[in-house]
Design a protein around this motif. Structure first.
Motif, PDB file in Angstrom:
ATOM      1  N   ASN A  53      45.383  35.222  42.776  1.00 59.05           N
ATOM      2  CA  ASN A  53      45.402  36.518  43.448  1.00 59.05           C
ATOM      3  C   ASN A  53      43.998  37.067  43.660  1.00 59.05           C
ATOM      4  O   ASN A  53      43.002  36.420  43.337  1.00 59.05           O
ATOM      5  CB  ASN A  53      46.291  37.514  42.683  1.00 59.05           C
ATOM      6  CG  ASN A  53      45.713  37.916  41.331  1.00 59.05           C
ATOM      7  OD1 ASN A  53      44.559  37.626  40.996  1.00 59.05           O
ATOM      8  ND2 ASN A  53      46.516  38.602  40.535  1.00 59.05           N
ATOM      9  N   ALA A  54      43.919  38.288  44.177  1.00 54.98           N
ATOM     10  CA  ALA A  54      42.627  38.881  44.513  1.00 54.98           C
ATOM     11  C   ALA A  54      41.767  39.119  43.288  1.00 54.98           C
ATOM     12  O   ALA A  54      40.537  39.222  43.392  1.00 54.98           O
ATOM     13  CB  ALA A  54      42.836  40.191  45.273  1.00 54.98           C
ATOM     14  N   GLN A  55      42.384  39.224  42.111  1.00 54.07           N
ATOM     15  CA  GLN A  55      41.643  39.429  40.872  1.00 54.07           C
ATOM     16  C   GLN A  55      41.262  38.112  40.196  1.00 54.07           C
ATOM     17  O   GLN A  55      40.718  38.100  39.092  1.00 54.07           O
ATOM     18  CB  GLN A  55      42.461  40.290  39.899  1.00 54.07           C
ATOM     19  CG  GLN A  55      42.626  41.746  40.335  1.00 54.07           C
ATOM     20  CD  GLN A  55      43.583  41.914  41.503  1.00 54.07           C
ATOM     21  OE1 GLN A  55      44.652  41.305  41.519  1.00 54.07           O
ATOM     22  NE2 GLN A  55      43.198  42.718  42.476  1.00 54.07           N
ATOM     23  N   GLY A  56      41.567  36.996  40.850  1.00 58.05           N
ATOM     24  CA  GLY A  56      41.237  35.687  40.297  1.00 58.05           C
ATOM     25  C   GLY A  56      42.211  35.205  39.246  1.00 58.05           C
ATOM     26  O   GLY A  56      41.908  34.267  38.505  1.00 58.05           O
ATOM     27  N   ARG A  57      43.385  35.814  39.178  1.00 61.88           N
ATOM     28  CA  ARG A  57      44.386  35.429  38.184  1.00 61.88           C
ATOM     29  C   ARG A  57      45.364  34.421  38.782  1.00 61.88           C
ATOM     30  O   ARG A  57      45.994  34.702  39.800  1.00 61.88           O
ATOM     31  CB  ARG A  57      45.141  36.656  37.681  1.00 61.88           C
ATOM     32  CG  ARG A  57      44.250  37.652  36.959  1.00 61.88           C
ATOM     33  CD  ARG A  57      45.019  38.876  36.532  1.00 61.88           C
ATOM     34  NE  ARG A  57      44.167  39.810  35.796  1.00 61.88           N
ATOM     35  CZ  ARG A  57      44.564  41.012  35.364  1.00 61.88           C
ATOM     36  NH1 ARG A  57      45.807  41.420  35.613  1.00 61.88           N
ATOM     37  NH2 ARG A  57      43.718  41.794  34.715  1.00 61.88           N
ATOM     38  N   GLU A  86      49.545  35.815  48.047  1.00 62.72           N
ATOM     39  CA  GLU A  86      48.339  35.275  47.430  1.00 62.72           C
ATOM     40  C   GLU A  86      47.683  34.222  48.329  1.00 62.72           C
ATOM     41  O   GLU A  86      46.449  34.165  48.429  1.00 62.72           O
ATOM     42  CB  GLU A  86      48.671  34.702  46.051  1.00 62.72           C
ATOM     43  CG  GLU A  86      49.026  35.797  45.047  1.00 62.72           C
ATOM     44  CD  GLU A  86      49.301  35.293  43.651  1.00 62.72           C
ATOM     45  OE1 GLU A  86      49.432  36.129  42.744  1.00 62.72           O
ATOM     46  OE2 GLU A  86      49.407  34.062  43.468  1.00 62.72           O
ATOM     47  N   ASN A  90      43.941  34.122  49.662  1.00 67.59           N
ATOM     48  CA  ASN A  90      43.100  33.006  49.220  1.00 67.59           C
ATOM     49  C   ASN A  90      43.862  31.716  49.505  1.00 67.59           C
ATOM     50  O   ASN A  90      44.789  31.377  48.774  1.00 67.59           O
ATOM     51  CB  ASN A  90      42.781  33.116  47.727  1.00 67.59           C
ATOM     52  CG  ASN A  90      41.861  32.016  47.232  1.00 67.59           C
ATOM     53  OD1 ASN A  90      41.593  31.045  47.942  1.00 67.59           O
ATOM     54  ND2 ASN A  90      41.383  32.139  46.018  1.00 67.59           N
TER      55      ASN A  90
END
Length: 212
Positions: A53-57, A86, A90
């Motif tokens: 996701n946008a938070q890198g999770r 997601e 990305n």
């Protein structure tokens, strides 16, 4: 009851040497998938899809391969789902097949794009009617009050679309174009075989053995 730390397995079903592995990863994948199908193992078409996701999770889920060729690996889903959102943010993702009975794993990393509308339409109309209606009924990944919501949505979709529902605009295919492959074959004493394929700057596939 055995403790998890006591569980052991000796992998002795096969081997994979770089001298006999195909020069092209797609050929090696086709060979292994055909063998998984011939072995009649449970759901050989199931693969884990990892997105970020946008938070890198990262998050993972199981999807089903519906086609593959030189353009990539294809599956179908709801574009508004968590994975769809997601991937929109990305497009880099990873896939993994785990054929337990054959002691094999295939890992694929690459970039994802949506398939064209005609391809999504063709697959959608090949599905059973209840599955086609289900694509209208489920607001995938959203919180719902109960299963009754899905049942009511399905009934509403059946009344609205009848026996010939059209593909929902929020539903269709994704294709991952591989940039890296890895084929893992379990071996005795944890000395597993790992053959990796990566592309050089010219787009040629380089075959390499990795330490287990």
């Amino acid at each position: 009851m055995s403790k998890l730390s006591d569980l052991r397995k000796s992998y002795e079903q096969g081997e994979l040497d770089e001298s006999v592995a195909a020069d092209q990863p797609l050929s090696q994948f086709r060979q292994w998938l055909d063998q998984a199908l011939a072995a009649e193992i449970p759901e050989p078409n199931a693969m884990t899809l990892a997105t970020v996701n946008a938070q890198g999770r990262p998050s993972t889920r199981i999807v089903l391969i519906k086609g593959f060729d030189e353009r990539g690996i294809v599956w179908f889903t709801n574009y508004d789902s968590r994975k769809g959102q997601e991937l929109a943010g990305n497009p880099h993702a990873a896939l993994q097949f785990h054929w337990v009975e054959l002691e094999r794993v295939v890992r694929i990393e690459g970039v994802v794009s949506q398939v064209d509308a005609a391809e999504s339409d063709a697959y959608y109309h090949s599905r059973p009617l209840d599955s086609r209606l289900g694509a209208w009924a489920s607001p995938q990944s959203q919180v719902i009050a109960s299963r009754g919501v899905l049942v009511a949505n399905a009934a509403k979709a059946a009344l609205q679309h009848g026996l010939s529902p059209q593909r929902p605009p929020h539903w269709g295919g994704f294709r991952l174009l591989p940039q890296r492959w890895e084929f893992w074959q379990g071996r005795k004493s944890r000395l597993h075989d790992r053959i990796s394929y990566r592309q050089d700057e010219a787009g040629h596939w380089l075959k390499e053995r990795l330490a287990p």
